[in-house]
Motif scaffolding. Structure first.
Motif, PDB file in Angstrom:
ATOM      1  N   GLU A 116      14.262   6.717 -12.210  1.00  0.00           N
ATOM      2  CA  GLU A 116      14.744   6.283 -10.900  1.00  0.00           C
ATOM      3  C   GLU A 116      15.396   4.907 -10.974  1.00  0.00           C
ATOM      4  OE1 GLU A 116      12.092   6.601  -7.621  1.00  0.00           O
ATOM      5  OE2 GLU A 116      11.522   8.643  -8.129  1.00  0.00           O
ATOM      6  N   GLU A 144       0.840  -1.211   0.000  1.00  0.00           N
ATOM      7  CA  GLU A 144       0.000   0.000   0.000  1.00  0.00           C
ATOM      8  C   GLU A 144       0.871   1.255   0.000  1.00  0.00           C
ATOM      9  OE1 GLU A 144      -2.834   2.024   3.272  1.00  0.00           O
ATOM     10  OE2 GLU A 144      -3.137  -0.139   3.007  1.00  0.00           O
ATOM     11  N   LYS A 145       1.895   1.256   0.833  1.00  0.00           N
ATOM     12  CA  LYS A 145       2.804   2.413   0.891  1.00  0.00           C
ATOM     13  C   LYS A 145       3.540   2.603  -0.431  1.00  0.00           C
ATOM     14  CE  LYS A 145       5.528   3.140   4.474  1.00  0.00           C
ATOM     15  NZ  LYS A 145       6.382   2.809   5.635  1.00  0.00           N
ATOM     16  N   ALA A 146       3.994   1.492  -1.019  1.00  0.00           N
ATOM     17  CA  ALA A 146       4.718   1.567  -2.297  1.00  0.00           C
ATOM     18  C   ALA A 146       3.812   2.137  -3.381  1.00  0.00           C
ATOM     19  CB  ALA A 146       5.235   0.186  -2.690  1.00  0.00           C
ATOM     20  N   HIS A 197       1.258   4.050  -2.962  1.00  0.00           N
ATOM     21  CA  HIS A 197       1.051   5.461  -2.645  1.00  0.00           C
ATOM     22  C   HIS A 197       2.224   6.297  -3.167  1.00  0.00           C
ATOM     23  CE1 HIS A 197      -0.367   8.964  -0.484  1.00  0.00           C
ATOM     24  NE2 HIS A 197       0.838   9.124   0.040  1.00  0.00           N
ATOM     25  N   GLU A 198       3.440   5.800  -2.950  1.00  0.00           N
ATOM     26  CA  GLU A 198       4.644   6.497  -3.435  1.00  0.00           C
ATOM     27  C   GLU A 198       4.626   6.613  -4.953  1.00  0.00           C
ATOM     28  OE1 GLU A 198       7.245   8.077  -1.831  1.00  0.00           O
ATOM     29  OE2 GLU A 198       5.829   7.865  -0.172  1.00  0.00           O
ATOM     30  N   ILE A 199       4.228   5.517  -5.620  1.00  0.00           N
ATOM     31  CA  ILE A 199       4.191   5.506  -7.085  1.00  0.00           C
ATOM     32  C   ILE A 199       3.184   6.532  -7.589  1.00  0.00           C
ATOM     33  CG2 ILE A 199       3.469   4.122  -9.086  1.00  0.00           C
ATOM     34  CD1 ILE A 199       4.771   1.696  -7.608  1.00  0.00           C
ATOM     35  N   ARG A 200       2.008   6.607  -6.946  1.00  0.00           N
ATOM     36  CA  ARG A 200       0.981   7.562  -7.388  1.00  0.00           C
ATOM     37  C   ARG A 200       1.440   8.992  -7.176  1.00  0.00           C
ATOM     38  NH1 ARG A 200      -2.577   4.344  -4.241  1.00  0.00           N
ATOM     39  NH2 ARG A 200      -3.235   2.590  -5.486  1.00  0.00           N
ATOM     40  N   LYS A 201       2.249   9.186  -6.124  1.00  0.00           N
ATOM     41  CA  LYS A 201       2.742  10.532  -5.813  1.00  0.00           C
ATOM     42  C   LYS A 201       3.704  11.043  -6.886  1.00  0.00           C
ATOM     43  CE  LYS A 201       4.868  11.103  -1.945  1.00  0.00           C
ATOM     44  NZ  LYS A 201       5.384  10.940  -0.590  1.00  0.00           N
ATOM     45  N   VAL A 202       4.480  10.115  -7.443  1.00  0.00           N
ATOM     46  CA  VAL A 202       5.475  10.497  -8.451  1.00  0.00           C
ATOM     47  C   VAL A 202       4.755  11.025  -9.683  1.00  0.00           C
ATOM     48  CG1 VAL A 202       7.355   9.671  -9.892  1.00  0.00           C
ATOM     49  CG2 VAL A 202       7.116   8.841  -7.568  1.00  0.00           C
ATOM     50  N   LYS A 203       5.352  12.058 -10.262  1.00  0.00           N
ATOM     51  CA  LYS A 203       4.653  12.820 -11.292  1.00  0.00           C
ATOM     52  C   LYS A 203       4.342  12.067 -12.580  1.00  0.00           C
ATOM     53  CE  LYS A 203       7.232  14.881  -8.404  1.00  0.00           C
ATOM     54  NZ  LYS A 203       8.357  14.239  -7.775  1.00  0.00           N
ATOM     55  N   LEU A 252       9.569   7.777 -12.989  1.00  0.00           N
ATOM     56  CA  LEU A 252       9.704   6.450 -12.369  1.00  0.00           C
ATOM     57  C   LEU A 252      10.799   5.652 -13.060  1.00  0.00           C
ATOM     58  CD1 LEU A 252       6.093   5.124 -11.726  1.00  0.00           C
ATOM     59  CD2 LEU A 252       7.914   5.416 -10.048  1.00  0.00           C
TER      60      LEU A 252
END
Ligand code: ZN
Length: 95
Positions: A68, A50-52, A54-60, A65
């Protein structure tokens, strides 16, 4: 009709590379690394995913991606800028 050759310029200082002149390709790769060890947390697998996500969705965007994970930087250089390019990379090595 004569076909014109493509002009080349140093991408660092802008100087024109004369036809038949010497130029260099400066190339750098930045590759995501891993020591294979996963951080030891008390979180559940679901929570980690879930956290991962969330991080992916945050990235523009997708390109960021991808960058990175793997990024190649390539530029045309004149002889003087070849040395600057090399020295700047070597100056980063401190340890
Ligand atoms: Zn240059």
């Amino acid at each position: 009709m004569e076909r014109g050759f493509e002009r080349l310029n140093c991408q660092a200082c802008g100087i024109e590379i004369p036809a038949g002149g010497i130029f260099y390709i400066g190339r750098g790769e930045i590759i995501s690394g891993s020591d294979g060890i996963l951080p030891d947390t008390d979180e559940s697998a679901d929570r980690i995913i879930e956290k991962a996500l969330h991080e992916i969705r945050k990235v523009k965007c997708e390109q960021e991606l991808m960058d990175e994970v793997y990024q190649e930087i390539k530029l045309i250089l004149c002889g003087r800028c070849r040395l600057l390019f090399r020295d700047r990379i070597l100056e980063m090595i401190k340890y």
